[in-house]
Design an enzyme around this catalytic site. Structure first.
Site, mmCIF file in Angstrom:
data_model
loop_
_atom_site.group_PDB
_atom_site.id
_atom_site.type_symbol
_atom_site.label_atom_id
_atom_site.label_comp_id
_atom_site.label_asym_id
_atom_site.label_seq_id
_atom_site.Cartn_x
_atom_site.Cartn_y
_atom_site.Cartn_z
ATOM 1 N N GLU A 150 0.886 -1.158 0.000
ATOM 2 C CA GLU A 150 0.000 0.000 0.000
ATOM 3 C C GLU A 150 0.917 1.199 0.000
ATOM 4 O OE1 GLU A 150 -2.585 0.683 3.481
ATOM 5 O OE2 GLU A 150 -2.299 2.710 2.748
ATOM 6 N N CYS A 159 -3.033 7.556 5.233
ATOM 7 C CA CYS A 159 -2.960 7.208 3.807
ATOM 8 C C CYS A 159 -4.253 7.580 3.102
ATOM 9 C CB CYS A 159 -2.662 5.725 3.634
ATOM 10 S SG CYS A 159 -3.614 4.681 4.717
#
Lengths: 487, 487
Positions: free
Chosen positions: B231, B268
């Site tokens: 990620e 994020c």
């Protein structure tokens, strides 16, 4: 008829991908019923052209009309199976979690499904000119879920590839699929440009370790890496217990001979390494076995060259015995059975325990479980592993070992022949495949999809699969519990 | 207390992986109930140590006890959720096809399930010192399915990493898990050696695009490439329609301010690019908004340096206006809101439409749907995309566009905050993630498994999940039809 070499130019490739991209915008909004209808029409039109297609295929591949006719049936059956898969709806993997204001922190409404990735590049194989080529399982699974496909034709059967693509694109157009939903490109340079093309969202490949690795590396090196689903190489170990050899060694020898020479040994599931007890009935019987059915022309000159080099590599290792057959010369491959003791096989694993594509198999004589285990340790990931045992054998530890090595573990049969069903898995640890997904069977559809979740979305924007009343009537997991409509 | 830098030596790494490999041989034969019990025990012991852990975490990360305490609850809740997942059994994806002798060719009995991959390398993140670190979702999902985990500690919170690992390894031992089922390594060199280690079967990563890409490239370049679940980076676009801005611009401005400064902008899922109409209420309100809650120490010096460089890059583009806040200096990051017209954003996409980690957001003023669409085209794959619209807005085309861009599309909310549920998806097109799988939510377990199918296997060797009488009572697909026990 002459075969004209065709190379797809890079401008033409750009145009093909642009059309595929536009087709994606239509296909991902089409209903499951519509997409199912498109591929069923393709299946029907291919079946209707079976005589013509098999004739061309036999000229180009020498695989024979009986085998090729069966392969067409398998290919169109596969298209129809994927039509059933999308109508059934589980392939969307729908999960609905209702909002929970009492949770800490409060939970939103979340509705997840899979959506198609985008245009897929399919690199066709030579050894199944129908089932792993233009309309093979990769193409069928991609088209079914809404991904346009650009097939890189295998140079081993160019005319068949073009004719298959013509029939399929006509069928798709007449069934209402968008222009560009399936296209064919040809030539080495076009194949390289395809894997690197910005509009390609994923790729699949069936072929050699060297070719697959080269494409995998390019897919991974892109500015935006894409998933690469490769099926590369596999030795497909077989283990015969002493009890099985005693009980039915002759039958096993005949089964092995038929399996490793089937299709002139050009199956990715060919049993390439067979563990047998010393002084086995199998080895003795194979020495006398009629292997002539396995003598024949290989698919391409480069496969023939590879076979000759591979068999020379095997017999070049000290203490490797030729059991039956011999080294061929000329245009036809000669079947070959060689044998070696397990310690030598383990010591020379690099030469002996790697795939040789073509009608050859290596018997590895093991004296006990320790020799078997330590030699199996040297075998790399395989598509299949096979056990021939008797009821009195305790094979649990062996099966555990084989499960770590392969994606399909089979008993009292031979690995050639891969049923196309819901449960099938055709894949395994590297180098047999590059991924955790199958290339045969209904779960192959998972490769060309990605999840999307909608959070607190108004009903008006939700795809039908996610609406509260489940208008498609598909299986879903709701608040953690699986629900099957009508059950 | 002082922090001692620790580097795991390469000999020690080998020993850790050897123990993980042995632990794998035990864990993959453990029952679902046993593995569920192991991770529930970890959850209980971490909850019991929450005061101590939060104190250490706050010293190292400055994220504050309230946030950190909530994060511990989320982390242990996640462990417990994965215990429920393995008990429920669908995660094994069992498919059974009975033999069909009448088929052409005859079909064997095929029984498919997922099995664990092997030892997993987990690269911890800095911004969630619990939920994406030693015992984060990657670790929880791997341990749950039978994969040992070797965590590469994030250097941003070394003492917390060690203490968490100590508590977890003690809990695992006391619960009966095999020695080496969880281990911690530290140091840059150990992190590189880990991704290349022959005994590592898969890796997961949460962090920057540069760091993730470097590890992805090494995973792909191995002699045996392994799956890498990364990620990386995400700008998380938000689109506000003119109607939404008119109806509730002030409320949206407050929501945006809270979201992009949450955790000092170190999420994020931080909304990094917000599309607003020209002369919007949102922009006017943000100019006056109290952003001081977003001023604070970032997690590490390198993140602070990256933030300062990133914000300078933004304001260095001609015609970018500073709406609120300013460029910080010194040890604390200053929150910042900048704005630009859509054509400039599209033209300078490389500088403006890339993630800046920290408390900054960019407003992009769009005059019409065409400007919105063409600027969205320049945004790369994101974890999330958000729509703020009014009921009279037709957002279907916009939602379609955002679905292609992101893995989670949300409405009337803000993307920070990721519920850990069955339906959640935390992933998206490159560079937000490297794969088609989530790193949050129950389907994350799929990453660390691969399918195996048993063909014509005697009942005695079949895993319990595949036996004819379904002794585990788990959902299975049998002959193409989903079956739920008890339904």
């Amino acid at each position: 008829m002459t075969t004209t070499a065709t190379e797809t130019g890079l401008d033409e490739l750009d145009a093909i991908l642009a059309r595929a991209r536009s087709a994606f915008d239509v296909a991902r909004h089409a209903s499951d019923e519509e997409r199912a209808g498109w591929i069923e029409r393709v299946a029907a039109d291919v079946d209707a052209a079976v005589d013509e297609l098999v004739a061309v295929a036999d000229e180009e591949t020498h695989l024979g009309p009986v085998r090729l006719r069966g392969e067409v049936a398998r290919t169109t059956g596969q298209l129809r199976l994927f039509a059933r898969v999308v109508r059934e709806g589980s392939y969307l993997e729908v999960i609905v979690d209702h909002a929970d204001a009492s949770a800490t922190p409060p939970r939103p409404d979340l509705r997840r499904m899979l959506v198609p990735l985008g245009p897929v590049a399919v690199y066709a194989a030579s050894n199944f000119p129908f089932a792993f080529s233009v309309l093979g399982g990769d193409t069928a699974s991609a088209l079914a879920v809404g991904c346009p496909v650009v097939v890189k034709a295998h140079p081993g059967h160019p005319r068949l590839s073009r004719r298959t693509a013509e029939i399929a694109t006509t069928a798709l157009r007449e069934a209402g699929a968008p222009e560009g939903y399936l296209a064919l490109v040809e030539g080495y340079d076009a194949g390289i440009a395809l894997i690197e093309h910005p509009l390609v969202a994923a790729a699949s490949f069936t072929g050699s370790v060297a070719g697959g690795r080269a494409l995998f590396d390019r897919a991974a090196a892109r500015p935006d890496p894409i998933p690469f689903f490769g099926e590369l190489g596999s030795v497909n170990p077989v283990v015969v217990t002493p009890a099985a050899d005693s009980a039915r060694g002759a039958e096993l020898a005949a089964g092995l001979a038929a399996s490793f020479t089937s299709g002139f040994g050009q199956f990715c599931t060919k049993p390439g390494v067979v563990f047998v007890p010393p002084a086995s009935t199998i080895e003795r019987e194979l020495a006398e076995a009629p292997l002539e059915a396995g003598r024949g022309p290989l698919l391409t000159d480069s496969i023939l060259r590879g076979y000759l080099a591979g068999t020379r590599r095997l017999v070049g290792v000290p203490d490797v015995d030729v059991v039956a057959g011999g080294l061929g010369e000329g245009p036809e491959a000669a079947p070959l059975v060689v044998a070696v003791d397990a310690p030598t096989a383990a010591e020379h694993a690099g030469e002996l325990l790697e795939e040789v594509f073509g009608p050859v198999t290596l018997l590895v004589r093991y004296r006990d479980g320790a020799e078997l285990a330590s030699t199996l340790e040297r075998i790399r990931g395989s598509l299949t592993a096979t056990v021939h045992a008797e009821p009195e054998d305790d094979v649990r530890e062996l099966v555990d070992r084989l499960t770590r090595l392969a994606g399909r573990v089979l008993f009292s049969g031979w690995p050639t022949g891969v049923a196309v069903t819901w449960a099938q898995h055709h894949g395994g640890p590297w180098p047999s495949t590059t991924s955790q997904h199958t290339s045969v069977g209904t779960t192959a559809a998972r490769r060309f999809q990605r999840p999307v979740v909608y959070q607190d979305a108004p009903a008006a924007v939700l795809p039908a699969a996610l609406r509260e009343d489940n208008p498609l009537g598909i299986p879903r997991r709701v608040d953690g519990v699986l629900e099957i409509p009508g059950v």
